[in-house]
Design a protein around this motif. Structure first.
Motif, PDB file in Angstrom:
ATOM      1  N   SER A 211       0.829  -1.206   0.000  1.00 18.85           N
ATOM      2  CA  SER A 211       0.000   0.000   0.000  1.00 18.85           C
ATOM      3  C   SER A 211       0.861   1.253   0.000  1.00 18.85           C
ATOM      4  O   SER A 211       2.056   1.215   0.343  1.00 18.85           O
ATOM      5  N   ALA A 212       0.248   2.361  -0.354  1.00 22.59           N
ATOM      6  CA  ALA A 212       0.971   3.632  -0.407  1.00 22.59           C
ATOM      7  C   ALA A 212       1.517   4.027   0.952  1.00 22.59           C
ATOM      8  O   ALA A 212       2.539   4.721   1.054  1.00 22.59           O
ATOM      9  N   ASP A 213       0.837   3.594   2.035  1.00 21.85           N
ATOM     10  CA  ASP A 213       1.295   3.961   3.381  1.00 21.85           C
ATOM     11  C   ASP A 213       2.424   3.071   3.889  1.00 21.85           C
ATOM     12  O   ASP A 213       2.925   3.255   5.000  1.00 21.85           O
ATOM     13  N   LYS A 224      -7.789  -1.821   4.252  1.00 23.07           N
ATOM     14  CA  LYS A 224      -6.659  -1.023   4.722  1.00 23.07           C
ATOM     15  C   LYS A 224      -5.544  -1.908   5.257  1.00 23.07           C
ATOM     16  O   LYS A 224      -5.719  -3.112   5.495  1.00 23.07           O
ATOM     17  N   SER A 225      -4.403  -1.299   5.481  1.00 24.64           N
ATOM     18  CA  SER A 225      -3.239  -2.033   5.977  1.00 24.64           C
ATOM     19  C   SER A 225      -3.510  -2.585   7.370  1.00 24.64           C
ATOM     20  O   SER A 225      -4.174  -1.955   8.200  1.00 24.64           O
ATOM     21  N   THR A 230       1.210  -6.681   7.491  1.00 24.15           N
ATOM     22  CA  THR A 230       2.432  -5.893   7.299  1.00 24.15           C
ATOM     23  C   THR A 230       3.648  -6.633   7.833  1.00 24.15           C
ATOM     24  O   THR A 230       4.704  -6.649   7.193  1.00 24.15           O
ATOM     25  N   ARG A 270       9.902   0.925   4.335  1.00 23.28           N
ATOM     26  CA  ARG A 270       8.579   1.565   4.369  1.00 23.28           C
ATOM     27  C   ARG A 270       7.634   0.802   5.300  1.00 23.28           C
ATOM     28  O   ARG A 270       6.862   1.399   6.057  1.00 23.28           O
ATOM     29  N   TRP A 274       5.705   1.874   8.844  1.00 23.15           N
ATOM     30  CA  TRP A 274       4.281   1.694   9.139  1.00 23.15           C
ATOM     31  C   TRP A 274       4.111   1.036  10.499  1.00 23.15           C
ATOM     32  O   TRP A 274       3.270   1.444  11.301  1.00 23.15           O
ATOM     33  N   ASN A 277       4.708   3.393  13.378  1.00 18.41           N
ATOM     34  CA  ASN A 277       3.604   4.324  13.603  1.00 18.41           C
ATOM     35  C   ASN A 277       2.359   3.652  14.163  1.00 18.41           C
ATOM     36  O   ASN A 277       1.484   4.332  14.730  1.00 18.41           O
ATOM     37  N   HIS A 278       2.235   2.334  14.010  1.00 20.06           N
ATOM     38  CA  HIS A 278       1.010   1.644  14.435  1.00 20.06           C
ATOM     39  C   HIS A 278       1.296   0.528  15.434  1.00 20.06           C
ATOM     40  O   HIS A 278       0.429  -0.314  15.690  1.00 20.06           O
TER      41      HIS A 278
END
Length: 820
Positions: A211-213, A224-225, A230, A270, A274, A277-278
């Motif tokens: 994904s872009a994020d 969504k992710s 991930t 990347r 992610w 951040n999560h």
């Protein structure tokens, strides 16, 4: 009169110290009972209870019960079998044998679906029952490769597969796909080949679906992710990049091409951003389900990518603390939410795989340096520290499971800038070896130089390799050593054939293998190779393609052997598990806060290498302050044996690695100190025979009518009465020490061998012919005959405590003192 005064002073100090030791020893449970920090022992206890739960619930057939109504009975049994194997059981153990018998009894078309085929491969590979299951694994791999989606937007992925009611044959999802990738990796490591076209399609699928994020969702068609997907993506990209190393480009002469121009693969970085951040261990980010499944994936992502921290989060420590607290007190199991994870066998298997694999020793830290500035200048360039992305991953894999090495070893990256910001070297010391590589000058400044020097002084080991014959890195690293030791007290020198690194595991030719070293303390603590070993590690495969040239295979094998010898020399093949290593790092990083204290130990200077382990005494005194609650000065106090002030100190310490002698004046002063009630604690660094012979001669010269005698194991010195129960300890001993053969060392559990001399009914001399001092520095190598660091600390603490307490009746002397 002066001798009498000195004896009174020594006895007075002894009485004061005796009270301090008694008080702190008696109060120790009060200090530790409330400290509920995560430790290796608490995790090990939790793992043992979870494993016992699985063993009690194994069916007579060798299978395990699956969730009611589930079509994944084979998959659940595979997970449980993997869990008990990773908790320390082997194919020789009866529960593993029964589990394998059950899996071998399954006939086609079983097992059904991608998950179960994959898990069966993983379980058979994990058990490592010789070559017995290779044919079965090969058949299962063929099924997996055949069921991979070959066309369309999902090409390279896997669906639930034929025979399963969910999903479609051509509709892949990230969950099935990650288990297929894990299985294929394990198959390759077991000796079953997987085609390069399969790996290329896998990379295409995961690269194009990110994904872009930076995260990954469950399927390409939306969503969504998620955290679980991930971490699956991170692990998959590490695996596939490593497997594509078999797609080897070679020069006309058959040698590997190492340094062709290429752009950095940003997909893993990347995804790590992610996760940073999560990050969570209490929930699966992005979806409120499948928590234990996610945590098992988190362990793989962190371990395989060499990521210790997602941002400021130590994923293993936080995850283990979360899980240990949620273990069933009643039966030792874990349960997740929902019908599937609510099954305690499945839940416990997921958790045990997280705890056991995540606890594996971190063998090597790969140093990330000068990152921000370089990335800002050229975001697409490969960082100087990471020209060969899979070098340490592959070297660690090559060492895992070798004879005399741990079954599973891991690695991680560490950021030098973060270490400097933290104000200590503890971040760097979370692995026994720090690997530094580059093509260009690393451009280490004053802060970086100081930090690296402190790291080495506190027991760290640096292994450096020049990438792509880079003159800049070679020049910069040599300058780093000069700045670390500007007075020339340590120098980078070519290692000669006599050095044990050339025979720690393999016999290497010192003429053709160019290694340079810096001697610090007990060992060579920095080793540098100007040849690009890392490029060749990056190309290593456990079972390479038959298409590889003989020249390439030979060069890669040679590079792995050189790396193996260096790491074996640095670690003794016994790196601590992750939490124990962290504890050692914290001990070594403690500040010298007590300059003046009740206790001072005088270190004797002599004509030999009296300071072979310069930080050993300081580390022992720190341990007294931290573990025993005593008040000891950590400031070095080095005195010649002829110094009259020697008579003021109740405890004297000496060590060495070479021959030495004391003059008659020095012998007379030392003898007087011992007859006045002082105690001499001594050891031969790394079991040095020249020092041992000189020490025995010194004792004979001072006390011709006495002999060093072994202190019996039932002596209070070795029991909890003095501090720690050290009646059984781990000691490294040499089995083969012939210059024409590889070094062969073995760690054995034995009774400690200490010898002593008694004067007036008390031990005046306590001596170990096996190493304690180098272990206190955490600098013992595979060639060092002596006690393992943790046991050496406990043994030394007992010696100090005993020396201060002997011949003193606690009960009578301190029972009138009231302690609130």
């Amino acid at each position: 009169m002066e001798g009498s005064d000195n004896r009174k002073l020594s006895l007075t100090l002894r009485w004061i110290l005796a009270f301090v030791v008694c008080f702190t020893y008696c109060m120790q449970p009060l200090f530790t009972a409330s400290a509920q920090e995560l430790t290796a022992k608490s995790v090990a206890d939790s793992i043992e209870r979870g494993r016992d739960f699985l063993l009690k619930n194994q069916n007579e057939s060798g299978s395990w019960p699956a969730p009611i109504g589930s079509s994944y009975s084979v998959g659940v049994s595979c997970l449980a079998l993997m869990a008990i194997v990773n908790c320390g059981m082997t194919a020789k153990d009866e529960p593993v044998q029964r589990g394998l018998k059950y899996l071998r009894s399954i006939r086609p078309p079983g097992p059904k679906g991608t998950y179960q085929v994959s898990l069966m491969i993983m379980a058979l590979a994990a058990a490592k029952d010789g070559k017995r299951d290779l044919t079965l694994i090969q058949a299962l791999v063929s099924r997996l490769e055949a069921s991979q989606v070959k066309n369309g937007p999902d090409a390279g992925g896997w669906s639930y597969g034929p025979g399963m009611a969910i999903g479609g044959v051509g509709t892949a999802d990230r969950s099935n796909s990650q288990y297929a990738v894990l299985a294929l990796r394990d198959a390759v490591h077991a000796g079953v080949p997987v085609s390069l076209s399969t790996w290329r399609l896998i990379k295409q699928y995961w690269s194009t679906q990110q994904s872009a994020d930076g995260g990954w969702g469950y399927q390409s068609r939306g969503g969504k992710s998620r955290g679980s997907m991930t971490v699956a993506g991170i692990a998959t990209m590490v695996i596939v990049n490593s497997m594509l190393g078999d797609d080897l480009k070679v020069n006309p002469d058959g040698t590997p091409i190492c340094c062709d121009k290429k752009e950095a693969d940003q997909s893993i970085e990347r995804a790590v951003r992610w996760m940073t951040n999560h990050f969570s261990v209490g929930s699966n980010p992005g979806v409120n389900s499948w928590l234990l499944y996610y945590l098992y994936g988190l362990e793989r992502a962190g371990r395989l990518s060499g990521t210790r921290f997602f941002g400021k989060h130590d994923w293993y420590r936080e995850g283990a603390a979360f899980l240990v607290k949620r273990q069933s007190v009643r039966d030792g199991s874990w349960k997740g939410a929902g019908q599937i994870e609510g099954n305690p066998v499945l839940g416990t298997s997921f958790v045990l795989l997280f705890l056991s694999k995540g606890l594996a020793p971190v063998l090597i830290n790969k140093l990330e340096y000068n990152t921000k500035q370089k990335v800002a200048q050229n975001p697409d360039a490969i960082p100087n520290w990471n020209h060969h992305q899979n070098d340490i991953l592959n070297l660690t894999d090559a060492l895992s499971g070798r004879p005399d090495w741990p079954k599973l070893l891991t690695w991680q990256t560490v950021n030098l800038e973060l270490a400097i910001q933290s104000g200590s070297v503890q971040v760097l010391r979370q692995a026994p070896v720090l690997f530094i590589s580059g093509l260009d000058d690393p451009e280490f400044g004053e802060k970086e130089t100081t930090t690296l020097k402190q790291y080495v002084e506190q027991g760290g080991f640096i292994f450096a390799v020049d990438n792509c014959n880079g003159a800049g890195f070679d020049r910069g690293f040599r300058q780093l050593i000069q700045r670390m030791y500007p007075q020339g007290e340590a120098q980078l020198k070519r290692l000669t054939a006599e050095h044990p690194v050339f025979r720690c595991e393999y016999l290497l030719d010192a003429e053709s293998v160019e290694l340079y070293g810096v001697d610090v303390g007990c060992r060579t603590s920095i080793i540098y190779c100007p040849d690009d070993l890392a490029c060749l590690w990056d190309k290593w495969m456990r079972f390479p393609s038959k298409k590889r040239s003989a020249q390439a295979t030979s060069m890669i094998t040679r590079a792995i052997r050189i790396g193996t010898n260096v790491i074996a020399y640095a670690t003794g093949r016994e790196p601590p598990n992750k939490l124990d290593q962290e504890e050692l790092a914290n001990q070594g990083g403690a500040q010298d806060q007590i300059e003046r204290g009740f206790l001072q130990i005088a270190k004797l200077r002599h004509s030999g290498t009296w300071d072979a382990a310069p930080r050993a005494l300081r580390n022992l005194l720190k341990a007294l302050n931290q573990k025993a609650g005593m008040v000891a000065s950590t400031k070095p106090l080095n005195l010649p044996a002829s110094d009259p002030s020697l008579l003021k100190y109740p405890l004297l310490y000496m060590h060495g690695r070479t021959q030495f002698s004391l003059s008659k004046t020095e012998q007379a002063t030392l003898k007087q100190a011992l007859e006045n009630g002082a105690v001499l604690f001594a050891d031969a660094c790394c079991g040095s025979q020249p020092f041992d012979q000189s020490f025995r001669q010194m004792i004979h010269d001072m006390f011709p009518t006495k002999k060093l005698k072994r202190i019996p194991i039932n002596h209070s010195l070795f029991t909890e009465q003095t501090g720690h129960d050290v009646r059984k300890v781990r000691r490294r001993q040499m089995e083969v020490d012939d210059v024409n053969q590889p070094l062969k060392a073995k760690t054995v559990i034995v009774e400690p061998l200490l010898e002593g001399i008694e004067i007036d009914g008390h031990l005046a001399v306590i001596y170990s012919k096996y190493d304690i001092s180098c272990a206190l520095e955490q600098q013992a190598s595979v060639a060092c005959a002596g006690y393992i660091p943790q046991d050496a600390v406990n043994l030394a603490l007992n010696i100090v405590r005993y020396a201060l307490l002997q011949d003193i009746d606690f009960k009578e002397k301190v029972e009138h003192l009231q302690v609130d």
